[in-house]
Scaffold this motif. Structure first.
Motif, PDB file in Angstrom:
ATOM      1  N   LYS A 148      -2.838  -1.973  11.211  1.00  0.00           N
ATOM      2  CA  LYS A 148      -3.340  -1.861   9.846  1.00  0.00           C
ATOM      3  C   LYS A 148      -2.376  -2.497   8.847  1.00  0.00           C
ATOM      4  O   LYS A 148      -2.793  -3.049   7.826  1.00  0.00           O
ATOM      5  N   TYR A 149      -1.073  -2.403   9.131  1.00  0.00           N
ATOM      6  CA  TYR A 149      -0.047  -2.997   8.271  1.00  0.00           C
ATOM      7  C   TYR A 149       0.880  -3.867   9.119  1.00  0.00           C
ATOM      8  O   TYR A 149       1.061  -3.621  10.313  1.00  0.00           O
ATOM      9  N   ASP A 150       1.460  -4.867   8.504  1.00  0.00           N
ATOM     10  CA  ASP A 150       2.421  -5.722   9.211  1.00  0.00           C
ATOM     11  C   ASP A 150       3.801  -5.085   9.279  1.00  0.00           C
ATOM     12  O   ASP A 150       4.597  -5.411  10.165  1.00  0.00           O
ATOM     13  N   TYR A 181       0.844  -1.191   0.000  1.00  0.00           N
ATOM     14  CA  TYR A 181       0.000   0.000   0.000  1.00  0.00           C
ATOM     15  C   TYR A 181       0.884   1.247   0.000  1.00  0.00           C
ATOM     16  O   TYR A 181       1.984   1.245   0.527  1.00  0.00           O
ATOM     17  N   GLY A 182       0.354   2.327  -0.569  1.00  0.00           N
ATOM     18  CA  GLY A 182       1.076   3.577  -0.461  1.00  0.00           C
ATOM     19  C   GLY A 182       1.297   4.262  -1.799  1.00  0.00           C
ATOM     20  O   GLY A 182       0.744   3.840  -2.816  1.00  0.00           O
ATOM     21  N   PRO A 183       2.111   5.301  -1.763  1.00  0.00           N
ATOM     22  CA  PRO A 183       2.809   5.805  -0.580  1.00  0.00           C
ATOM     23  C   PRO A 183       1.839   6.428   0.434  1.00  0.00           C
ATOM     24  O   PRO A 183       0.991   7.245   0.056  1.00  0.00           O
ATOM     25  N   VAL A 184       1.998   6.030   1.687  1.00  0.00           N
ATOM     26  CA  VAL A 184       1.152   6.532   2.776  1.00  0.00           C
ATOM     27  C   VAL A 184       1.917   7.654   3.480  1.00  0.00           C
ATOM     28  O   VAL A 184       3.090   7.477   3.819  1.00  0.00           O
ATOM     29  N   PRO A 185       1.294   8.814   3.681  1.00  0.00           N
ATOM     30  CA  PRO A 185       1.996   9.928   4.326  1.00  0.00           C
ATOM     31  C   PRO A 185       2.731   9.488   5.595  1.00  0.00           C
ATOM     32  O   PRO A 185       2.175   8.766   6.432  1.00  0.00           O
ATOM     33  N   ALA A 186       3.971   9.939   5.721  1.00  0.00           N
ATOM     34  CA  ALA A 186       4.823   9.479   6.821  1.00  0.00           C
ATOM     35  C   ALA A 186       4.354   9.960   8.180  1.00  0.00           C
ATOM     36  O   ALA A 186       4.746   9.387   9.206  1.00  0.00           O
ATOM     37  N   ASP A 187       3.503  10.978   8.214  1.00  0.00           N
ATOM     38  CA  ASP A 187       3.038  11.455   9.513  1.00  0.00           C
ATOM     39  C   ASP A 187       1.952  10.570  10.118  1.00  0.00           C
ATOM     40  O   ASP A 187       1.541  10.767  11.259  1.00  0.00           O
ATOM     41  N   SER A 188       1.494   9.569   9.357  1.00  0.00           N
ATOM     42  CA  SER A 188       0.441   8.696   9.888  1.00  0.00           C
ATOM     43  C   SER A 188       0.729   7.209   9.712  1.00  0.00           C
ATOM     44  O   SER A 188       0.194   6.373  10.441  1.00  0.00           O
ATOM     45  N   VAL A 189       1.596   6.827   8.755  1.00  0.00           N
ATOM     46  CA  VAL A 189       1.753   5.416   8.419  1.00  0.00           C
ATOM     47  C   VAL A 189       2.319   4.589   9.568  1.00  0.00           C
ATOM     48  O   VAL A 189       1.914   3.436   9.780  1.00  0.00           O
ATOM     49  N   PHE A 190       3.226   5.148  10.347  1.00  0.00           N
ATOM     50  CA  PHE A 190       3.827   4.370  11.435  1.00  0.00           C
ATOM     51  C   PHE A 190       2.818   4.126  12.552  1.00  0.00           C
ATOM     52  O   PHE A 190       2.766   3.041  13.133  1.00  0.00           O
ATOM     53  N   TYR A 191       2.006   5.139  12.832  1.00  0.00           N
ATOM     54  CA  TYR A 191       0.949   4.963  13.833  1.00  0.00           C
ATOM     55  C   TYR A 191      -0.044   3.908  13.366  1.00  0.00           C
ATOM     56  O   TYR A 191      -0.470   3.043  14.144  1.00  0.00           O
ATOM     57  N   GLN A 192      -0.424   3.952  12.099  1.00  0.00           N
ATOM     58  CA  GLN A 192      -1.372   2.980  11.563  1.00  0.00           C
ATOM     59  C   GLN A 192      -0.819   1.557  11.654  1.00  0.00           C
ATOM     60  O   GLN A 192      -1.545   0.616  11.992  1.00  0.00           O
ATOM     61  N   ALA A 193       0.454   1.403  11.383  1.00  0.00           N
ATOM     62  CA  ALA A 193       1.070   0.082  11.490  1.00  0.00           C
ATOM     63  C   ALA A 193       1.112  -0.390  12.937  1.00  0.00           C
ATOM     64  O   ALA A 193       0.883  -1.570  13.228  1.00  0.00           O
ATOM     65  N   LEU A 194       1.375   0.517  13.841  1.00  0.00           N
ATOM     66  CA  LEU A 194       1.392   0.174  15.264  1.00  0.00           C
ATOM     67  C   LEU A 194       0.013  -0.293  15.716  1.00  0.00           C
ATOM     68  O   LEU A 194      -0.100  -1.160  16.599  1.00  0.00           O
ATOM     69  N   GLN A 195      -1.021   0.237  15.097  1.00  0.00           N
ATOM     70  CA  GLN A 195      -2.397  -0.157  15.429  1.00  0.00           C
ATOM     71  C   GLN A 195      -2.834  -1.428  14.714  1.00  0.00           C
ATOM     72  O   GLN A 195      -3.944  -1.918  14.925  1.00  0.00           O
TER      73      GLN A 195
END
Length: 334
Positions: A260-262, A244-258
């Motif tokens: 949404k991504y492995d 998926y992406g490119p996902v904005p860097a200001d949100s992608v890491f938080y989403q992965a922590l939750q």
């Protein structure tokens, strides 16, 4: 005794905090329920570390990992006896420490290649000490790559449930951007997917971080996403990769922590490092993939300024051993 999950722990630079965090970690009974930890190091240094840290532990010197007791309260150690304890200067660059730290890693690699240990967990080594000893490698990654004859090992950070890969590492930001090509993006998506497979994730979901604010906002804030990053992602998608992406860097890491991504593919060094260390600085662990075995490492240095003062935290080392144990049973050897 089931010896299917032996974790080899390298003691690191004897003048640094490696010996301390090793014995502090192995004062935790939990690890003996998860795996069979064996230390590769110097018995005389480890005994000194036990004394300094006031941990009620004893050493059991062995020749082979299969001889270990693996009983809480006892540290099984393959003693290379390569440190003159009388000449050891805590917190100082020393050739004997650089040479010894290299020999610990070399021994661990040989054991892993011979399938006598399942994984390796490394404590910090010091580049200046290695140089003083005349060691040809400047760090762990170079040792692992050279001694296993592997090509460009893949680094992954894990902190809690967040996994981060790195498209580029030690480059200036300008040079890193020049490396963000369609072909490289595609290649790393393939490599990251394969790495996650080896860690036991059957159908991984990978997000590629954006480079520019809002991933460029359709070209308003830069064209890298349009010209190179998105085409690399689309090529991977067209070949069946779950990306998926490119996902904005200001949100992608938080989403992965939750969840949404492995994993997230970070485009440059600090982009991923900041995300990991802000999530939990002390629990960030580095995992090296692309080797014939699993290797985990603390994400900090030898900390010469606090060495041998019993103030170094063992949290990162404990996480390092924990992940080596958890992934050790899932890791698929190529």
């Amino acid at each position: 005794m089931n010896l299917d999950n032996i974790v080899a722990i390298t003691m690191g630079d004897a003048a640094g905090i490696g010996p301390e965090i090793t014995v502090k970690s192995l004062a935790n009974k939990t690890f003996y329920e998860m795996c069979q930890p064996v230390v590769i190091g110097s018995a005389s240094v480890l005994n000194k570390a036990i004394e300094v840290t006031n941990t009620a532990l004893k050493l059991n010197k062995i020749i082979s990992p299969q001889e270990g007791k693996y009983s809480f309260g006892t540290i099984d150690v393959i003693d290379l006896d390569n440190i003159d304890i009388k000449k050891l200067q805590p917190g100082m660059v020393q050739a004997q420490c650089g040479r010894a730290s290299y020999e610990y890693v070399k021994q661990a690699i040989e054991l892993a290649l011979d399938r006598k240990v399942k994984s390796i967990a490394t404590t910090p080594i010091n580049k200046e000490s290695l140089k003083a000893a005349g060691v040809e490698y400047i760090g762990h990654t170079e040792m692992l790559e050279g001694l296993t004859r592997s090509n460009d090992p893949l680094t992954m950070f894990q902190v809690k449930s967040l996994r981060i890969f790195f498209l580029t590492r030690h480059l200036s930001l300008k040079d890193a951007i020049n490396q963000m090509t369609k072909e490289r993006i595609y290649d790393y998506i393939i490599r990251c997917t394969e790495a996650l497979h080896r860690l036991g994730i059957a159908v991984p979901k990978i997000a590629v971080a954006g480079l520019n604010p809002h991933s460029g906002e359709g070209g308003l804030f830069g064209n890298e996403e349009i010209d190179e990053i998105s085409p690399g992602i689309q090529l991977a998608k067209s070949n069946g990769y779950n990306v998926y992406g490119p996902v904005p860097a200001d949100s992608v890491f938080y989403q992965a922590l939750q969840g949404k991504y492995d994993a997230v593919l970070s485009l440059y060094h600090d982009q991923g490092h900041i995300a990991a260390k802000m999530t939990d600085f002390h629990k960030t662990v580095s995992i090296t993939n692309g080797l014939p075995f699993l290797r985990t490492s603390v994400d900090h240095g030898t900390a010469f300024d606090i060495a041998w003062k019993n103030i170094a935290s063992s949290v990162s080392m404990e996480e390092c051993i924990k992940l080596a144990a958890e992934y050790g049973n899932k890791f698929q050897v190529e």
